[in-house]
Design a protein around this motif. Structure first.
Motif, PDB file in Angstrom:
ATOM      1  N   SER A   1       0.829  -1.211   0.000  1.00  0.00           N
ATOM      2  CA  SER A   1       0.000   0.000   0.000  1.00  0.00           C
ATOM      3  C   SER A   1       0.861   1.258   0.000  1.00  0.00           C
ATOM      4  N   GLU A   2       1.979   1.232   0.739  1.00  0.00           N
ATOM      5  CA  GLU A   2       2.886   2.383   0.754  1.00  0.00           C
ATOM      6  C   GLU A   2       3.459   2.639  -0.633  1.00  0.00           C
TER       7      GLU A   2
ATOM      8  N   LYS B   1       2.234   1.625  -3.568  1.00  0.00           N
ATOM      9  CA  LYS B   1       1.187   2.028  -4.516  1.00  0.00           C
ATOM     10  C   LYS B   1       0.865   3.512  -4.372  1.00  0.00           C
ATOM     11  N   ASN B   2       0.923   4.005  -3.151  1.00  0.00           N
ATOM     12  CA  ASN B   2       0.612   5.418  -2.908  1.00  0.00           C
ATOM     13  C   ASN B   2       1.634   6.356  -3.536  1.00  0.00           C
TER      14      ASN B   2
ATOM     15  N   HIS C   1       3.656  -6.257  -5.531  1.00  0.00           N
ATOM     16  CA  HIS C   1       4.585  -5.845  -4.479  1.00  0.00           C
ATOM     17  C   HIS C   1       6.030  -6.052  -4.923  1.00  0.00           C
TER      18      HIS C   1
END
Length: 242
Positions: free
Chosen positions: A30-31, A33-34, A58
């Motif tokens: 998630s980090e 992708k942001n 990932h």
């Protein structure tokens, strides 16, 4: 461990000095992708959108982010999104950045960890990282050559850690040679084993022109393979994880 660690390397040889740069990153999917729009080339963004599984996403983002951070340290003046890292026919990473000469790259990733090293084509290198876990260790036993059985204890007193370190050495060497897993790992048999405190230095039976520098940190095994006659200050390596 810090989420991003970058180190410039200086490799000393009798015939000159060679620069390199290495980066280790620790990020969740998630980090990454942001922040993907801050480091992915447009072609990389398009390719990323085709990836359906979280684990593959990932791995892709970890490898590209680590590579861009190492490139940034190596070149200093460039925009990350202008660099494309594509895959060669053997899935080896290829750097596309006009006007920078023959820059080479090696990438490794596992779980939330990514590692990348950038170097000139004239001085080949390779890296790898693996999570130390019991199930993986039992699988690795199958790649241990007969001549390596008595060296496992020298690599590390813990069998699981020793086997995982051995795997990363061979995997990093295969990346230097650009063969990947298509070559029998028996050919990458480890020969001489030496310890300098927490770093293991090994040579190879069939590739005596190379050496590996390996260590353990944060539950992972790490390796760099480089030419045997190149000298690298081990303090630079320890800066990556201490």
């Amino acid at each position: 461990m810090r989420s991003i660690v970058v180190e410039k390397l200086v490799l000393q040889r009798a015939d000159g000095v060679f620069p390199a740069a290495i980066a280790i990153v620790k990020h969740t999917l998630s980090e990454l992708k942001n922040i993907r729009y801050s480091f992915l080339h447009p072609n990389e963004l398009n390719f990323f959108e085709t990836l359906k599984f979280a684990r593959v996403q990932h791995s892709y983002l970890l490898g590209r982010f680590a590579a861009k951070r190492a490139l940034f340290a190596f070149l200093e003046n460039f925009v990350m999104t202008e660099v494309e890292i594509a895959a060669g026919i053997f899935q080896q990473p290829i750097v596309y950045l006009p006007g920078t000469g023959n820059i080479q790259l090696s990438i490794g990733h596992r779980e939330e960890m990514g590692i990348a090293i950038v170097y000139p084509e004239s001085h080949p290198m390779g890296v790898d990282v693996e999570l130390v876990e019991q199930e993986q260790s039992e699988t690795i036993r199958d790649i241990v050559a007969l001549g390596e059985q008595d060296k496992l204890q020298l690599i590390h007193s813990d069998p699981g850690k020793s086997l995982t370190l051995l795997w990363t050495m061979k995997e990093a060497l295969s990346k230097v040679l650009k063969t990947g897993l298509m070559t029998p790992f028996e050919l990458f048999e480890v020969d001489h084993v030496q310890r300098q405190d927490d770093i293991v230095i090994c040579h190879f039976v069939n590739f005596p022109q190379y050496q590996s520098l390996s260590w353990l940190a944060d539950g992972y095994a790490w390796s760099i393979v480089l030419p045997r006659k190149s000298e690298l200050d081990l303090k630079m390596i320890r800066h990556l994880y201490l």
